[in-house]
Motif scaffolding. Structure first.
Motif: not given
Length: 93
Positions: A71-76
């Protein structure tokens, strides 16, 4: 939050693109400059679309929704896309 190894590499590439876009934003950049960053981002998009960000079918943890850090990488990824879009919109044609 810890990340699985393949996401760690993607995260590092995203952070590098974000740093480069921040650096460029303080110069007189061209659409070619932004396009080079977008091309790097497309490589990450391809990995995401091909499911390389995590194995959702893994049976090691039946209740797992996503790989750690997905999820963090997707948001980034979304943030960097938006940044590059704004940069393109500011170019005088």
């Amino acid at each position: 939050m810890p990340m699985v190894k393949n996401l760690e590499n993607v995260h590092q590439e995203l952070m590098d693109i974000a740093r480069e876009s921040a650096r460029l934003s303080y110069t007189k950049y061209t659409s070619d400059d932004v396009e080079k960053l977008q091309n790097r981002l497309r490589g990450i998009d391809s990995q995401y679309n091909e499911g390389a960000f995590g194995d959702m079918s893994s049976t090691s943890d039946c209740g797992r929704y996503e790989e750690e850090g997905q999820a963090q990488v997707s948001n980034e990824l979304e943030k960097v896309h938006k940044t590059l879009h704004v940069m393109l919109s500011r170019i005088d044609n």
